[in-house]
Scaffold this motif. Sequence first.
Motif, short mmCIF file in Angstrom:
data_model
loop_
_atom_site.label_atom_id
_atom_site.label_comp_id
_atom_site.label_asym_id
_atom_site.label_seq_id
_atom_site.Cartn_x
_atom_site.Cartn_y
_atom_site.Cartn_z
N GLU A 169 0.83 -1.20 0.00
CA GLU A 169 0.00 0.00 0.00
C GLU A 169 0.87 1.26 0.00
OE1 GLU A 169 -3.20 2.69 0.41
OE2 GLU A 169 -1.46 2.65 1.71
N VAL A 170 1.95 1.23 0.77
CA VAL A 170 2.89 2.36 0.80
C VAL A 170 3.55 2.54 -0.57
CG1 VAL A 170 5.14 3.07 1.72
CG2 VAL A 170 3.31 2.37 3.28
N VAL A 216 -2.09 4.93 -14.61
CA VAL A 216 -1.61 3.58 -14.29
C VAL A 216 -1.54 3.36 -12.78
CG1 VAL A 216 0.36 2.00 -14.47
CG2 VAL A 216 -0.36 3.33 -16.46
N PHE A 217 -0.83 4.25 -12.10
CA PHE A 217 -0.61 4.04 -10.67
C PHE A 217 -1.84 4.37 -9.83
CE2 PHE A 217 3.90 4.84 -12.11
CZ PHE A 217 4.19 3.49 -12.19
N GLY A 218 -2.75 5.16 -10.38
CA GLY A 218 -4.03 5.37 -9.71
C GLY A 218 -4.81 4.06 -9.62
N MET A 219 -4.81 3.33 -10.71
CA MET A 219 -5.50 2.03 -10.72
C MET A 219 -4.78 1.03 -9.80
SD MET A 219 -7.83 -0.06 -11.66
CE MET A 219 -8.68 0.38 -13.13
N VAL A 220 -3.46 1.01 -9.88
CA VAL A 220 -2.69 0.11 -9.01
C VAL A 220 -2.97 0.43 -7.54
CG1 VAL A 220 -0.35 -0.49 -8.24
CG2 VAL A 220 -0.85 -0.33 -10.69
N HIS A 221 -2.92 1.71 -7.20
CA HIS A 221 -3.17 2.10 -5.82
C HIS A 221 -4.60 1.73 -5.39
CE1 HIS A 221 -3.19 4.22 -2.08
NE2 HIS A 221 -4.23 4.95 -2.49
N GLY A 222 -5.56 1.93 -6.27
CA GLY A 222 -6.94 1.59 -5.93
C GLY A 222 -7.11 0.11 -5.63
N VAL A 223 -6.49 -0.73 -6.44
CA VAL A 223 -6.58 -2.18 -6.23
C VAL A 223 -5.89 -2.58 -4.92
CG1 VAL A 223 -5.80 -4.41 -7.15
CG2 VAL A 223 -6.85 -2.73 -8.67
N VAL A 224 -4.71 -2.04 -4.68
CA VAL A 224 -3.97 -2.37 -3.46
C VAL A 224 -4.70 -1.82 -2.23
CG1 VAL A 224 -1.78 -2.10 -2.21
CG2 VAL A 224 -1.77 -2.57 -4.66
N PHE A 225 -5.29 -0.65 -2.34
CA PHE A 225 -6.07 -0.07 -1.25
C PHE A 225 -7.21 -1.01 -0.86
CE2 PHE A 225 -9.83 2.31 0.05
CZ PHE A 225 -9.35 3.08 1.10
N ILE A 226 -7.93 -1.49 -1.84
CA ILE A 226 -9.05 -2.41 -1.57
C ILE A 226 -8.53 -3.70 -0.95
CG2 ILE A 226 -10.79 -3.88 -2.70
CD1 ILE A 226 -11.20 -1.45 -4.65
N LEU A 269 4.11 5.49 -5.81
CA LEU A 269 3.99 5.51 -7.27
C LEU A 269 2.92 6.50 -7.73
CD1 LEU A 269 4.37 1.69 -7.95
CD2 LEU A 269 6.04 3.49 -8.45
N LEU A 270 1.78 6.51 -7.04
CA LEU A 270 0.72 7.45 -7.40
C LEU A 270 1.17 8.90 -7.19
CD1 LEU A 270 -2.10 8.20 -8.28
CD2 LEU A 270 -2.89 7.76 -5.94
#
Length: 153
Positions: free
Chosen positions: A14-15, A40-50, A20-21
């Motif tokens: 998550e960090v 790209v990193f917005g989507m990655v962060h969203g998935v990892v956040f969930i 990256l975002l």
Amino acid sequence: MSPRTLYRRIALAEVVSWALLLAGMFLKYVTATTDLGVKVFGMVHGVVFIAFCLVTVLVSVNQRWTARQLVLGLASAIPPFLTVWFERRMEHAGALEGGWRLGHAEARPENPLERVLHLLLARPAVAVGVGLVAVAALTGVALVAGPPVSVGG
């Protein structure tokens, strides 16, 4: 994998996704060179956040965290970089000690969430599949809902 190891890894992921975002946001808003990093990193962060939120709930059920600890764990994913601090705090408090309490055949789940976790821990491959489907489904809901609307805008 122990609850401590799982929680440490997802907190670190998550960090990294936050970093990256933020780098993508720097490129978009400060240098005005590209918005690809945010996409790209917005989507990655969203998935990892969930995923972090789901793992936080699972670990909290297994470790018998208080409601306050659970809420703080979930809230730690909102500001950048707080998840690792929270994970370390919980480790020092002993709230990540031991294995999967509900992963044993003789475990006695006491409520519906514990029963679900007990069933998932009995079948790790199914648990991973359910986790992936849950993350994908919640990501889909978030994509349909769209980004948060700013106040006054």
